[in-house]
Design an enzyme around this catalytic site. Structure first.
Site, PDB file in Angstrom:
ATOM      1  CD  GLU A 104     -88.452 -44.325 -89.555  1.00 19.18           C
ATOM      2  OE1 GLU A 104     -88.438 -45.086 -90.540  1.00 19.18           O
ATOM      3  OE2 GLU A 104     -87.487 -44.248 -88.836  1.00 19.18           O
ATOM      4  CD  GLU A 124     -83.361 -41.946 -90.315  1.00 18.88           C
ATOM      5  OE1 GLU A 124     -84.101 -42.049 -89.218  1.00 18.88           O
ATOM      6  OE2 GLU A 124     -83.057 -42.089 -91.407  1.00 18.88           O
TER       7      GLU A 124
END
Length: 701
Positions: A104, A124
């Protein structure tokens, strides 16, 4: 500037370098260092910035140890905003793995370059979470909604070249010097007048998404994810990326991330993450214990299990010699391996060339004299103690001093097996799970005289061949199969009490198991348990725990392989169907045993299946068979299909509350009889003190 982030000017490029071993996680110090460097660079003479890392990897993700603790400034969104809004072009230079928050971070840079061996990903979901720093908004804007969903809901890393094809990587670099290549790439961008390319400025046309696409994706996930909620929330986030502005989409992502991070499922999956890593550590093993070199391995037995074990080592590049009793059996075993590899090739998961290389590593013999140069010999023959002792006596005579002799036994006493040799210190249990080339668990069984360096070596080689290792002391069935007895026993007794096979299996599957206990019995073959009961003449068998299974076998109903067991099976599809003949058999057996059948609730089925696992696990901890409650969880998560969203039986017990578990066991003792319902002393003690298994683990660490 932070002590873990440096800044230097190379030609006209500012190089921000993170150096925070072992994986450059986004700790508070790393976040602060990157933010300070970006802010300071806005006012110097550089024309562009490169963000890169020292060590073995780019930023590999968030600092998971900060979960559940008060947030520290600066936040990750603060850092990402600074990168994205930099007045100077920012290039992320990736090596190793850029995962989670690390990827990210890269997505907030204006350009991304990577060496060919690098991988990127958003894993995640494997912790019951979703990317919480813009991943669900930026990936679909670059790669499209479907590609983003496929990537994020699976959580698997993507190789640099594939990521480049998806648009996630702008340039795959050549050469060994990452910094030089990245700086040259940044200079090329500056000289060509490349714009500050912000992902947030990309919009997705909602009309480009087929009607019903997101609902259809959710339905497919419901089957694949078995009750996990993170995947559904990921779909909602990607849907927001299509239909909302960037800032509104980020708000949806943040809201759903917050929901997940406090959810029982994510707590369970984070527990599993740490438990797996902890299980690899042997508490009393001296630090720096040496390991023995494993250059060649022998597998005794070329059946399904032996062949699968051989594949594990060949897949890791370790030569294997398979031993069988005659040439015919040997060719059959090698043929099974070849067939398994061929299927993998046909599925596109392995190249013909790689299959050839792996098959070249596997040889065969019928003569134990050929094992003089092996470093590890693993016995994988029938579960008969006399046969195993005979094999170990032969290995003792044939193998060189220092070779490790391991048994793949599922139940037998490794101490007695070791007595068949003159080197009990070299004997250990290595219990693989079937199919061994697929299942990840390896139970390492420590006999009374097993040497420390043998244990260290086996744990290391287990990791090398891609297994998750958990240590067990010697007892009948070790951790997993010993606990499984109560689970299987209650599945059978629930039938006598009035539940149908479908009700039992459906309750287990809704709980999160891939298959219910009776369906698993049909898959494995009911004759296996039948033969095991016949072999155990040392115990008295209670007909209430096996009479139906025994009757089915004696009727010729072995399970899927015979087309019928607890269920009937379609010959073409293997789809299971309820069978009135079995339900009539169950009623007859209940009548014979004087058991009055009744309606049984789904909750009772779940409690009767899973609370025996918890109770036996407590006994195993008391006896020192397992090192930690988390080790037991690892065994069940990786060896028996326990749902990861429940964290394993011992974590599940803590979530339910040990007082509630004890109360329910005592209730079953009153209503069902005390034969199989006696709460373990440790369970009672912890419940009375208001403690958990996690508390016990801390006190005994």
């Amino acid at each position: 500037m932070s002590s873990v982030v440096s800044y230097e000017v190379v030609k006209n490029i500012g190089v921000i370098k993170v150096d925070s071993p072992p994986v450059n996680a986004l700790s508070q110090a790393v976040r602060e260092g990157i933010l300070t460097a970006v802010q300071n660079a806005q006012n110097d003479d550089t024309e562009a910035l490169v963000l890169m890392c020292e060590g073995r990897t780019f930023i590999a993700g968030a600092d998971i140890t900060e979960f559940g603790k008060p947030p520290k400034e600066p936040s990750l969104p603060d850092v990402l905003t600074a990168l994205e809004n930099s007045s100077k072009l920012v290039v992320a230079a990736i090596h190793g793995t850029a995962l989670g928050g690390g990827f990210e971070t890269a997505l907030c840079c204006h350009y991304r370059c990577a060496i060919a061996s690098a991988k990127v990903g958003l894993p995640e979901v494997k912790l019951g979470l979703l990317p919480g720093a813009g991943g669900t908004q930026r990936v679909p804007r670059i790669a499209g909604a479907k590609a983003a969903l496929d990537m994020i809901t699976k959580g698997d890393p993507v190789a640099a070249n594939k990521a480049s094809d998806m648009g996630l990587i702008d340039e795959v670099l050549s050469g060994d010097d990452l910094q030089a290549a990245a700086v040259a790439y940044a200079q090329d961008l500056v000289e060509s007048g490349a714009p500050l390319k912000r992902v947030r400025d990309i919009t997705i046309d909602p009309a480009s998404i087929e009607p019903g696409f997101f609902d259809g994706y959710r339905k497919a996930l419901a089957k694949r994810a078995r009750g996990q909620i993170a995947q559904d929330r990921i779909v909602s986030c990607v849907e927001a990326a299509v239909n909302k502005s960037m800032d509104d989409g980020l708000a949806v992502e943040r809201e759903l991330f917050t929901e997940l991070v406090t959810s029982p499922q994510s707590r369970a999956m984070r527990h599993a993450f740490f438990a797996e890593r902890e299980a690899a550590k042997i508490k009393d093993l001296p630090k720096g214990t040496p390991v023995r070199e494993i250059k060649k391995v022998a597998i005794i037995g070329g059946g399904t299990m032996g062949g699968g074990i051989a594949m594990c080592f060949a897949n890791a590049g370790i030569p294997v010699v398979m031993v069988e009793i005659n040439d015919e059996a040997l060719e059959r075993g090698l043929g099974i391996i070849r067939k398994n590899y061929t299927i993998t090739v046909q599925k596109g998961r392995l190249s013909e060339q790689d299959m050839g290389k792996r098959m070249e590593l596997i040889s065969g013999t019928t003569d134990y004299a050929d094992l003089g140069d092996v470093d590890l010999a693993i016995e994988a023959v029938f579960e008969n103690p006399d046969i195993k002792k005979e094999v170990f006596a032969k290995l003792d005579a044939a193998c060189k001093p220092g070779a490790i002799l391991a048994s793949n036994t599922s139940y037998q006493d490794v101490n007695l097996i070791a007595e068949a040799t003159k080197r009990p210190q070299d004997v250990v249990g290595m219990h693989f799970f079937s199919p061994a080339n697929v299942m990840k668990l390896l139970e390492v069984v420590r006999a009374d005289k097993t040497a420390d360096d043998v244990l260290a070596t086996v744990m290391q080689i287990g990791k090398k061949i891609g297994k998750v290792c958990a240590l067990s002391r010697v007892c009948y069935g070790f951790i997993g199969n010993r606990m499984l007895q109560g689970y299987g026993r209650q599945a059978h007794m629930l039938l006598l009490d009035g539940a149908t096979p479908e009700q039992v299996d459906s309750a287990a599957e809704e709980f999160g198991m891939a298959m219910g206990p009776l369906a698993v019995g049909d898959l494995a073959g009911l004759d296996i348990g039948y033969k095991a009961r016949q072999a155990r003449t040392d115990v008295e068998h209670d007909p209430k725990t096996h009479c139906i299974a025994t009757a089915l076998v004696e009727m010729g109903r072995m399970g899927q392989k015979s087309g019928a067991g607890y269920y009937k099976y379609d010959a073409a599809t293997r789809a299971r169907q309820n069978d009135p003949e079995v339900e009539a058999l169950i009623r007859d057996k209940a009548k014979e045993l004087g058991i009055e059948q009744r309606e049984i609730s789904k909750q009772e089925i779940v409690d009767r299946l899973f609370f025996p696992l918890i109770n036996e696990g407590a006994l195993i901890l008391e006896e020192g068979i397992a090192q930690r409650p988390g080790d037991i969880d690892v065994v069940y998560l990786y060896g028996y299909g326990f749902p990861v969203a429940k964290g394993g039986p011992m974590f599940y017990a803590d979530e339910v509350g040990l007082k509630n578990v004890v109360a329910r066991i005592n209730e079953f003792a009153r209503t069902l009889g005390e034969d199989y319902w006696q709460p373990a002393p440790l369970l009672v003690k912890l419940a009375s003190e208001g403690k958990t298994f996690a508390d016990w683990a801390k006190e005994n660490s």
